[in-house]
Structures are given as structure tokens and as C-alpha cells.
Design an enzyme around this catalytic site. Structure first.
Site, PDB file in Angstrom:
ATOM      1  N   HIS A 114      49.716  18.422 -64.648  1.00  0.00           N
ATOM      2  CA  HIS A 114      49.125  19.540 -63.909  1.00  0.00           C
ATOM      3  C   HIS A 114      49.201  20.846 -64.699  1.00  0.00           C
ATOM      4  O   HIS A 114      50.133  21.066 -65.454  1.00  0.00           O
ATOM      5  CB  HIS A 114      49.842  19.719 -62.568  1.00  0.00           C
ATOM      6  CG  HIS A 114      49.438  18.693 -61.559  1.00  0.00           C
ATOM      7  ND1 HIS A 114      49.524  18.893 -60.210  1.00  0.00           N
ATOM      8  CD2 HIS A 114      48.928  17.452 -61.712  1.00  0.00           C
ATOM      9  CE1 HIS A 114      49.080  17.819 -59.575  1.00  0.00           C
ATOM     10  NE2 HIS A 114      48.728  16.930 -60.469  1.00  0.00           N
TER      11      HIS A 114
ATOM     12  N   TYR B  16      50.380  24.717 -51.942  1.00  0.00           N
ATOM     13  CA  TYR B  16      51.475  25.317 -51.176  1.00  0.00           C
ATOM     14  C   TYR B  16      50.819  26.152 -50.083  1.00  0.00           C
ATOM     15  O   TYR B  16      50.080  27.095 -50.375  1.00  0.00           O
ATOM     16  CB  TYR B  16      52.337  26.204 -52.075  1.00  0.00           C
ATOM     17  CG  TYR B  16      53.116  25.425 -53.133  1.00  0.00           C
ATOM     18  CD1 TYR B  16      54.398  24.950 -52.873  1.00  0.00           C
ATOM     19  CD2 TYR B  16      52.561  25.167 -54.391  1.00  0.00           C
ATOM     20  CE1 TYR B  16      55.116  24.239 -53.834  1.00  0.00           C
ATOM     21  CE2 TYR B  16      53.271  24.457 -55.351  1.00  0.00           C
ATOM     22  CZ  TYR B  16      54.550  23.993 -55.069  1.00  0.00           C
ATOM     23  OH  TYR B  16      55.256  23.281 -56.012  1.00  0.00           O
TER      24      TYR B  16
ATOM     25  N   PRO C  24      64.510  21.830 -51.749  1.00  0.00           N
ATOM     26  CA  PRO C  24      63.473  21.154 -52.529  1.00  0.00           C
ATOM     27  C   PRO C  24      62.244  22.017 -52.872  1.00  0.00           C
ATOM     28  O   PRO C  24      61.384  21.565 -53.611  1.00  0.00           O
ATOM     29  CB  PRO C  24      63.055  19.994 -51.614  1.00  0.00           C
ATOM     30  CG  PRO C  24      63.407  20.435 -50.244  1.00  0.00           C
ATOM     31  CD  PRO C  24      64.607  21.303 -50.375  1.00  0.00           C
TER      32      PRO C  24
ATOM     33  N   LYS D  32      63.369  21.594 -58.215  1.00  0.00           N
ATOM     34  CA  LYS D  32      64.224  21.789 -59.399  1.00  0.00           C
ATOM     35  C   LYS D  32      65.364  20.780 -59.509  1.00  0.00           C
ATOM     36  O   LYS D  32      65.992  20.669 -60.559  1.00  0.00           O
ATOM     37  CB  LYS D  32      64.820  23.205 -59.401  1.00  0.00           C
ATOM     38  CG  LYS D  32      63.801  24.307 -59.641  1.00  0.00           C
ATOM     39  CD  LYS D  32      63.241  24.228 -61.037  1.00  0.00           C
ATOM     40  CE  LYS D  32      62.162  25.259 -61.286  1.00  0.00           C
ATOM     41  NZ  LYS D  32      61.290  24.924 -62.406  1.00  0.00           N
TER      42      LYS D  32
ATOM     43  N   TYR E 268      58.713  28.471 -62.703  1.00  0.00           N
ATOM     44  CA  TYR E 268      58.173  27.259 -62.077  1.00  0.00           C
ATOM     45  C   TYR E 268      58.111  26.100 -63.081  1.00  0.00           C
ATOM     46  O   TYR E 268      58.482  24.972 -62.767  1.00  0.00           O
ATOM     47  CB  TYR E 268      56.786  27.563 -61.508  1.00  0.00           C
ATOM     48  CG  TYR E 268      56.145  26.430 -60.736  1.00  0.00           C
ATOM     49  CD1 TYR E 268      56.455  26.212 -59.402  1.00  0.00           C
ATOM     50  CD2 TYR E 268      55.215  25.586 -61.349  1.00  0.00           C
ATOM     51  CE1 TYR E 268      55.866  25.173 -58.684  1.00  0.00           C
ATOM     52  CE2 TYR E 268      54.627  24.545 -60.644  1.00  0.00           C
ATOM     53  CZ  TYR E 268      54.951  24.350 -59.312  1.00  0.00           C
ATOM     54  OH  TYR E 268      54.368  23.325 -58.610  1.00  0.00           O
TER      55      TYR E 268
HETATM   56  C1  PHB Z   1      56.996  16.726 -54.527  1.00  0.00           C
HETATM   57  O1  PHB Z   1      55.934  16.205 -54.854  1.00  0.00           O
HETATM   58  O2  PHB Z   1      57.911  16.048 -54.049  1.00  0.00           O
HETATM   59  C2  PHB Z   1      57.188  18.200 -54.674  1.00  0.00           C
HETATM   60  C3  PHB Z   1      56.301  18.895 -55.470  1.00  0.00           C
HETATM   61  C4  PHB Z   1      56.445  20.263 -55.629  1.00  0.00           C
HETATM   62  C5  PHB Z   1      57.464  20.936 -54.971  1.00  0.00           C
HETATM   63  C6  PHB Z   1      58.367  20.232 -54.183  1.00  0.00           C
HETATM   64  C7  PHB Z   1      58.222  18.844 -54.040  1.00  0.00           C
HETATM   65  O3  PHB Z   1      57.569  22.277 -55.127  1.00  0.00           O
END
Ligand code: PHB
Ligand code: APR
Length: 406
Positions: A75, A203, A295, A299, A387
Site C-alpha cells: 500500500h 479510516y 491496535p 504497531k 505511520y
Molecule cells: C488490520 O488490518 O488489522 C489493521 C490495519 C490498520 C490499522 C489497524 C489494524 O491501523
């Protein structure tokens, strides 16, 4: 009594313990891994699935990235939705670094296969591990192996047994300090047999709560909803989950989400924890055993990989030429990275989630921060550097030359 001797006894076969064992094996250092759960359980446990570029590189270095290189989804940006609008944060354009979507349980499967192929001893279903003589030159683990009482003596013990493990709990009272923060909400996560609705993560910040659209493969989606801290799964039948996801991820009132059968579901608590130092005598802790993050920024696995990279290098230096310097610095350098990850996870958590205690004022502040992130290149770059893990890599490089930052 069965007596075994090795160089490093590793407690826990999650990503931390397995990767450490494998990196050590490739450098000619012997280890024995003991894991409480069955192999099938460890291989199926669904967790986060975002790998930073540096984590992918470490897995490549360990020779366990063939499947990841074929199936991982690379990504270069994510979508941020709030107030009905849709925005993109092009983190690769801003930092040069990418991320990769690949499930943690797949990483675990790859590592277990690699350990097996290398003939590395691993024992599953060992539920009575106890550790002794931690501050002597011969720390040891006792447990039952294949029905027989056993003792495994090593030069070191690596505590890679997660947040609820035995190692941290076995350290003498007062030998470490714990820092903790608990958030007043949780994440309900589902894995669904349906193609992701978009190529990139979404998000979604909504007054009803946060929602995340993520993925594991071109045919498997992973989605999360912010829920109450003690939310019973029984309150969330499939239709309620999808309806809530549709609402929270809508753009200008338009809903557009691919839906399919839910393969698994679970609730993840949102909590932060750090122990200092991450070492006592000859016991070194790594990954979730020493620190956890909520989560939000995915990280956990990446911080665990960063610990393991450093710990493997430190053991290698110790065995190659007897220098203890890296082992002595493990906790200090590791903690600087850990706190960097804690800080960003806390920032991302408070940016994305309406808190139950928020009033109208806090909601406006959150909105202002979100607007800033999608309009200021400087803000977006700073966010993106954390990030993708670039900030932590830079910190590690600086620590190597300027110990006062540690
Ligand atoms: C996930 O796909 O589990 C995931 C992806 C991005 C995040 C948190 C969890 O910020
Ligand atoms: N004896 C042996 N093994 C144990 C014990 C014990 N007493 N207690 C726990 N374990 C095992 C667990 O069953 C688990 O398989 O230790 C392993 C720890 O694995 P993880 O919890 O996955 O922790 P870690 O390997 O550090 O990986 C960190 O996991 O929680 C996620 O977000 C986190 O992605 C990150 C990653």
C-alpha cells in the site's frame, strides 16, 4: 527428569519468539521454543495485519518472506473519512516508504514452517512453564515436555510470551516499573469472505464511533468497529455489524460496502502498557511481553519485530566475540523505540475515536486535527513518517551515535 541444554531458551511461539529463534538459528545460535498453546491455535489466531516496510525487510532477511512477497498487498496511501467527506493520505509520496497487508497468523505459519525445515526444536501445548535462576549464568525453565518433567538450561531466557505470559510475572517484585493506560472503548473486529470494497484502507471517523475497513487478500476483508469496553459479542448479530459499518463509512450519506459471510469475530481491548527495563539478569523480554499498544496504528507486531531485530543482533555479538555491550543496551535503545510507538498509537487513537467523556468542545478539536491532517503537507508528512515506521528507524539510527537520546 529430562534435562536439555541450549543457548537461548525462548518462552512463547508468537511472532516474537519464532522470529527470534529463526534469526538466531541462521547465525548459528541454538534455541529451544516452548509454547503454551497448540500449534493450530497459534496459527489461526487472527490479529492485526499491517507490516511496516522495515518489518517486511527483516522477514526477508530471515528468509521467510516468499509467501509474503507473493501474496502481501503493498500500500502507498490510505483514505480518511470524516464529516461525510473522503480524503487520501499518500504516505509513500510523503515518505518514500510503503506498508504491506499480510495477516499476522500467516507470518506465524511461515515462521513455524521455516523452524521445522531448519530442525529447530519447538514444543507446543506446554502449559506449565516456570523460570528460575534468572540472575545467574545458567537460568533455567522447568515444564512438562511430551508427558515428562523437564528442565531446560540456557545461557539466556527470552521472554516472548505475550502480555499474559509467565516471564514478566516471574520477575522479582520491584525489579521493573510498569506504565499503563486503559481506553474506555474496544474494537470489534471481523474477518469476512468478501473482496475489499476499496484498494486502500479506510479510516472512518463518525459521531457514532470509529470504523476501519482493511483487508487480508483480494478475497478477504477485515473490518473493525469502535464499541463499548465490555461489549458482549452476542449483542452484535451480523446485520447489526454491517449496518453500523455502512453508516460509519458512508460518504455524503452514500453507503457502499461489499458484504459477505463473517468468518471470525472478536473484541480487542484498547490498552497501553510498558515495562522498564525490559530485562532482569539473564532474562530479556520482547514484544507483547514487555509492551502493548492499542491496535489503532497496528504497531504491535512491528514493535515486536524491532525488539527481536535488536535482541538477535545483541545475542549474536555476545556469542561471536563475547561483547555484552549490545545486550546491555537492549532495554534502553528498545524503550526509546517503544515509547515512540506508544506516542503515535496514542495520537492515532485520540484522533480517530470519539471518547465517551467528550463534550462538543473535544469533538471540534478532533475535527480541527483531522482537517489539518488532510490540508497541511507538513502535518501529513509528520503523521505519515510515524505511520510507516520511518520515525522509529531514524530514532534507532540516531541512538546508535548519540546515546544521550536514550
Ligand atoms: C488490520 O488490518 O488489522 C489493521 C490495519 C490498520 C490499522 C489497524 C489494524 O491501523
Ligand atoms: N508459556 C509458554 N508460552 C506462553 C505462555 C506461557 N506461560 N504464556 C503465553 N504464551 C504464548 C502465547 O500463547 C503466545 O503464543 O506466548 C505467545 C505470545 O505471542 P503474542 O501474544 O503474539 O506476542 P508476540 O509474539 O510478542 O507478538 C506481538 O502480537 O498481540 C500481538 O499486537 C501484537 O502483533 C503483535 C504481536
Amino acid at each position: 527428569m529430562r534435562r536439555l541444554r541450549t543457548q537461548v531458551v525462548i518462552v512463547g511461539a508468537g511472532p516474537s519468539g519464532l522470529l527470534l529463534s529463526h534469526l538466531l538459528g541462521r547465525r548459528g545460535i541454538a534455541s529451544i521454543v516452548v509454547e503454551r498453546r497448540a500449534r493450530e491455535y497459534v496459527e489461526q489466531r487472527v490479529r492485526a495485519g499491517l507490516l511496516e516496510q522495515s518489518t517486511v525487510e527483516l522477514l526477508r532477511e530471515a528468509g521467510v518472506a516468499d509467501r509474503l512477497d507473493r501474496g502481501g498487498l503493498v500500500h502507498e496511501g490510505f483514505e480518511l473519512r470524516f464529516d461525510g467527506g473522503q480524503h487520501r493520505v499518500p504516505f509513500t509520496e510523503l515518505t518514500g516508504w510503503t506498508t504491506c497487508m499480510y495477516g499476522q497468523q500467516e507470518v506465524v505459519k511461515d515462521l513455524i514452517r521455516a523452524r521445522e525445515a531448519a530442525g529447530g526444536p519447538m514444543y507446543f501445548g506446554v502449559d506449565d512453564v516456570a523460570i528460575f535462576d534468572m540472575d545467574t549464568d545458567s537460568p533455567r525453565v522447568t515444564c512438562t515436555l511430551e508427558g515428562e518433567a523437564a528442565e531446560i538450561v540456557g545461557d539466556f531466557i527470552a521472554g516472548c510470551d505475550g502480555f499474559h505470559g509467565v516471564c514478566r510475572r516471574s520477575l522479582p517484585a520491584g525489579s521493573f516499573r510498569a506504565y499503563e493506560h486503559v481506553y474506555p472503548f474496544a474494537w470489534l473486529g471481523i474477518l469476512a469472505a468478501v473482496a475489499p470494497s476499496t484498494e486502500e484502507l479506510i479510516y472512518g471517523v463518525h459521531e457514532r464511533g470509529f470504523a476501519l475497513h482493511s483487508m487480508r487478500s483480494p478475497s478477504i476483508s477485515r473490518l473493525y468497529l469502535q464499541v463499548g469496553p465490555e461489549e458482549p459479542l452476542a449483542d452484535w448479530p451480523d446485520e447489526r455489524i454491517w449496518a453500523e459499518l455502512r453508516t460509519r463509512l458512508a460518504v455524503d450519506g452514500r453507503e457502499g460496502l461489499n458484504e459477505g459471510p463473517i468468518l471470525s469475530r472478536g473484541v480487542t481491548a484498547m490498552r497501553s502498557f510498558v515495562m522498564e527495563p525490559m530485562q532482569y539478569g539473564r532474562v530479556f523480554l520482547a514484544g507483547d511481553a514487555a509492551h502493548i499498544v492499542p491496535p489503532s496504528a497496528a504497531k504491535g507486531l512491528n514493535l515486536a519485530a524491532a525488539d527481536v531485530r535488536q535482541l538477535a543482533a545483541a545475542f549474536t555479538a555476545q556469542y561471536a566475540d563475547g561483547t555484552r555491550e549490545l545486550l546491555d543496551r537492549y532495554s534502553r535503545d528498545g524503550l526509546a523505540a517503544v515509547w515512540q510507538g506508544q506516542e503515535f498509537s496514542a495520537v492515532m487513537t485520540s484522533l480517530l475515536h470519539p471518547f465517551p467523556t467528550d463534550g462538543a468542545y473535544e469533538a471540534r478539536l478532533r475535527q480541527a486535527r483531522l482537517r489539518d491532517l488532510v490540508t497541511s503537507r507538513a502535518s501529513a508528512t509528520a503523521f505519515a513518517e510515524s505511520y510507516v515506521g520511518l520515525s522509529r528507524a531514524r530514532l534507532a539510527a540516531t541512538l546508535a551515535t548519540d546515546p544521550r537520546l536514550g
